[in-house]
Design an enzyme around this catalytic site. Structure first.
Site, PDB file in Angstrom:
ATOM      1  N   GLU A  12     -88.913 -12.167  45.019  1.00 27.49           N
ATOM      2  CA  GLU A  12     -90.095 -12.573  45.310  1.00 27.49           C
ATOM      3  C   GLU A  12     -90.803 -12.913  46.679  1.00 27.49           C
ATOM      4  OE1 GLU A  12     -87.792 -16.137  45.754  1.00 27.49           O
ATOM      5  OE2 GLU A  12     -87.455 -14.286  44.505  1.00 27.49           O
ATOM      6  N   HIS A  37     -83.772 -12.558  47.431  1.00 30.47           N
ATOM      7  CA  HIS A  37     -85.137 -12.988  46.864  1.00 30.47           C
ATOM      8  C   HIS A  37     -86.154 -11.795  46.465  1.00 30.47           C
ATOM      9  CE1 HIS A  37     -84.641 -17.442  46.602  1.00 30.47           C
ATOM     10  NE2 HIS A  37     -83.542 -17.060  47.472  1.00 30.47           N
ATOM     11  N   CYS A  64     -80.517 -15.324  43.078  1.00 32.89           N
ATOM     12  CA  CYS A  64     -79.844 -16.340  43.993  1.00 32.89           C
ATOM     13  C   CYS A  64     -79.153 -17.472  43.257  1.00 32.89           C
ATOM     14  CB  CYS A  64     -80.845 -17.052  44.724  1.00 32.89           C
ATOM     15  SG  CYS A  64     -80.364 -17.812  46.404  1.00 32.89           S
TER      16      CYS A  64
END
Length: 801
Positions: free
Chosen positions: A201, A199, A106
């Protein structure tokens, strides 16, 4: 890369950590999720998390030689703002001898691109908590990776200038008419730098998470030997500079446990009293005497189960603390001690205090045997997250707790009542209280314990309600959306206080009893909730009908932390079936995005303390409550063995410290969101959106978010006897004919003669809502007013009692 021999220049053999990763932290709320993803993708790796402003570049960059790779995490703001990225911008320009494989996420991707000539632009339609398909050609980072659906948290994006030959795009998202084609991954053409915009995660990212990190590690470990890079052996000096690997426990939280301390035994009597109600027991214990402290944690509705009533004594220890103080006030009876914190912060002090109060032998299924009960303010969490100047003039303590040694716990599922004491030699009290409860339950009509006085009506004395200014609140929502567009936040929970000047219940005034208790009973009847509470710890009185559990943690040895954020509510009404509620909540793009952002934030908070064993057990499920349908997620975590060893399983206060203020009441990233909200709201929230609950002497705890609640400040009022004496003297001075209420409903002269402040209470209640890019300002105002009214109805009822 973890095969280097031990460094024998030290007296102890120091092995270089296998697969050492440096993780640069840019004050986001997802870093520890990314660290956990690294642990899953790269076996045996060790992650050192370093804030992007912790060390200057000339100090940090030479340490790159000790790491196998660097992960540049996400963060709020822009890569073009130096304070937002810190040393990250320098990572991309190191000399060849320091060149280290880097994976950016990001903000990491955006920084890589900007530092090599790309432009940053705002998206036409921001993507916060949105899932998109990521299009790729199956090469490089995406080798062997199939279809990717990934979560995006960004309002800025990268545009590569024509003719760029050192940045190579790897993946895109097609946003159609909204934003067109948006870059989702890129790499540097000849340096070992790879990055993704989405993202990996996030809990809702599929396929593009673990597999992409594994591919990065493969690419990094191929690149290093091919370019003659070797990782230097680890040394204590390096660890002293960059900090220990994650997860680690703060030194302040590892205060020594005294093995000589004798754990107290819990005395318990178990009763089957299915007809007994919590309010009856409270009145038996004297809750109506406004001058005394009282605590009730009330599971007044499903899915709540255990109700906890503190049986306080004149010497029950009171703990109060104000943000910024270097000491804790500890009061027992009339004795007040100012206890210096010394090298501890308030969290470590509370941990140490409870370690000295350990008890054993209570009923295992009962979550509370005794311990601290009360509230922790929103400002306490803010100060822990982003230190603020000492508060000046705040009437409410930020920590307001009482140590409960005698208690009554009601299990609403089994209709069982437990009478408990952790005082040594207190069996007589246990037996006496058992007899009193049995007598109360066997009364012909236990719900009526006194003669109700004639009703006193109060025409023209309806509560005076000062709502937030509508135009000002809407303007704050508009300003919040601009912060979302700028990349500084993904979600902002904008709130405002409502002030209520309410006439005390005439029946309570006539009896000289607690009006706040009458108000609580009305609120409890009107809006029963699983985390209702009546907490009167002078000078603060807090009434709660909260539906939201914040954090619970069970006793050792098998400690489990659970958080249950609520984002999304539909009030029950004719025609609002479960199917309709699921369509309105789980089927809403906006509601699910709000919930997802908070789930990812909470995972980060929990990962930061317990390690990588954190799981989402329930995501965006619709649950039925007494008066509403709620969109609820459940996140659980268990501490890593190394964390257990260092904390002696006293994790509760550390998890609270890491998790406050509640993410559902701030937004994400939390630190930047809190700073924005402080300016937007223009004042302190105080007790509102803090937490209430307990820490148990057995090591467990349970805390709820303070919403759908109200609180007041009042110095300790006169006792009931003193108030009655005042009423009698006033009545005698006015003559006997004025001692009773009029039949036509006019207030008696006795009541009129009382000082005006003795007839009124000043209450504060807060409400607000999570603002996202999809929020409509007018609808957000309406939602906030609906939440206010859920509590205000109780004030409108109380004047007629």
């Amino acid at each position: 890369m973890g095969s280097a021999p031990p460094d024998r220049s030290y007296k102890m053999q120091i092995m270089r950590p296998a697969n050492a990763l440096q993780h640069l932290y840019s004050y986001d709320s997802f870093t520890f999720n990314l660290a956990a993803l690294c642990k899953r993708a790269i076996p045996e790796c060790r992650v050192h998390i370093i804030k992007n402003d912790a060390l200057p570049s000339h100090v940090l960059l030479p340490f790159l030689k000790y790491f196998d790779a660097v992960v540049v995490g996400p963060g709020p703001g822009s890569p073009e703002t130096p304070t937002d990225v810190g040393v990250v911008k320098d990572i991309w320009h190191v000399e060849e001898s320091l060149l280290t494989p880097v994976f950016g996420v990001c903000l990491g991707l955006q920084s890589l691109a900007v530092e090599h000539g790309a432009r940053i632009q705002r998206l036409n339609v921001v993507k916060h908590g949105q899932v998109s398909e990521v299009l790729h050609d199956g090469a490089d980072l995406f080798h062997g990776v199939g279809e990717v659906h990934a979560v995006r948290y960004h309002s800025l994006h990268v545009e590569l200038p024509a003719g760029t030959d050192h940045l190579e795009p790897l993946a895109w998202a097609d946003d159609g008419e909204e934003n067109g084609r948006v870059l989702m991954a890129l790499k540097h053409a000849y340096k070992p730098f790879w990055s993704v915009q989405y993202h990996p995660e996030s809990v809702c990212t599929t396929s593009g998470g673990t597999s992409v990190l594994r591919n990065f590690w493969r690419l990094a470990t191929d690149w290093s030997p091919a370019h003659g890079r070797t990782t230097l052996p680890w040394t204590p000096a390096v660890e002293a500079a960059v900090g220990p690997c994650w997860p680690s426990v703060r030194a302040e939280a590892t205060t020594k446990f005294d093995p000589q301390h004798t754990s107290t035994s819990v005395a318990t009597r178990t009763l089957r009293l299915p007809t007994l109600d919590a309010t009856q027991i409270c009145e038996l214990l004297g809750v109506e005497d406004e001058s005394g402290d009282f605590v009730l944690l009330d599971s007044a509705a499903a899915p709540g189960r255990f109700t906890i009533i503190g049986c306080l004594t004149g010497t029950s220890a009171r703990i109060t603390y104000f943000v910024g103080d270097s000491f804790v006030r500890l009061r027992q009876g009339r004795d007040v001690a100012l206890v210096e914190l010394g090298s501890l912060d308030i969290w470590a002090w509370l941990t140490s205090y409870m370690r000295r109060k350990r008890a054993h032998g209570g009923t295992p299924d009962v979550p509370f045997w005794g311990g601290l009960v009360g509230y922790l303010s929103y400002e306490l969490g803010v100060h822990t997250l982003t230190p603020t100047p000492p508060r000046s003039g705040s009437p409410h303590p930020d920590v307001n707790l009482v140590f409960v040694e005698r208690s009554i716990v009601i299990d609403s599922h089994t209709k069982t009542v437990y009478v408990q004491s952790i005082l040594s030699g207190d069996e007589d009290w246990v037996e006496d209280m058992t007899a009193r409860l049995q007598s109360l339950a066997s009364s012909p009509n236990p719900s009526v314990q006194r003669t109700t006085p004639a009703q006193v009506s109060s025409p023209g004395l309806d509560p005076v309600v000062s709502l937030p200014d509508r135009s000002e609140y809407i303007s704050k929502i508009v300003a919040a959306k601009e912060w979302l567009s700028s990349g500084d936040s993904y979600e902002l929970c904008v709130t405002a206080p409502t002030r209520v000047r309410a006439r005390k219940a005439p029946s309570a005034v006539a009896r000289g009893t607690s009006s706040s208790w009458e108000l609580y009973k009305t609120l409890r009847s009107r809006n029963p909730a699983p985390h209702s509470a009546y907490i009167r710890l002078h000078p603060s009185t807090l009434l709660s009908s909260s539906p939201e559990r914040f954090l619970s943690y069970s006793r050792a040895p098998d400690s489990l932390c659970q958080l249950r954020p609520i984002k999304g509510t539909v009030r029950k009404a004719p025609g609002i079936t479960r199917a309709v509620a699921e369509e309105l909540l789980a089927g809403s793009k906006k509601e699910v995005a709000e919930n997802l952002m908070i789930v990812d934030l909470i995972r980060h908070d929990l990962h930061s303390v317990v390690g990588d064993d954190v799981h989402v057990r329930q995501f965006c499920s619709v649950e039925e409550y007494e008066t509403v349908w709620q969109l609820v997620s459940v996140i659980e975590g268990r501490p890593a063995p190394s964390v257990k060893d260092k904390t002696h399983s006293d994790l509760g206060w550390e998890v609270l410290r890491a998790s406050l203020p509640p993410g559902s009441m701030t937004g994400a990233p939390k630190k930047r969101s809190v700073e924005i909200l402080r300016d937007l709201e223009g004042g302190e929230r105080g007790i509102y959106s803090g937490v209430l609950g307990y820490a148990d002497v057995g090591g467990g705890g349970d805390w709820a978010v303070i919403i759908r609640s109200c609180f007041k400040h009042e110095e300790r009022p006169p006792t009931r006897d003193a108030l009655r004496s005042h009423q009698q003297e006033t009545a005698r001075s006015l003559g006997p004919s004025n001692d009773v209420p009029n039949g036509d409903g006019a207030a008696s002269k006795t009541s009129q003669a009382l000082a005006p402040d003795s007839l009124f209470d000043e209450w504060t209640l807060g409400a607000g809502g999570a603002i996202t890019a999809l929020s409509d300002p007018e609808a957000e105002w309406d939602e906030m007013i609906t939440k206010v009214e859920s509590v205000l109805r109780a004030f409108k009822d109380i004047g007629s009692k």
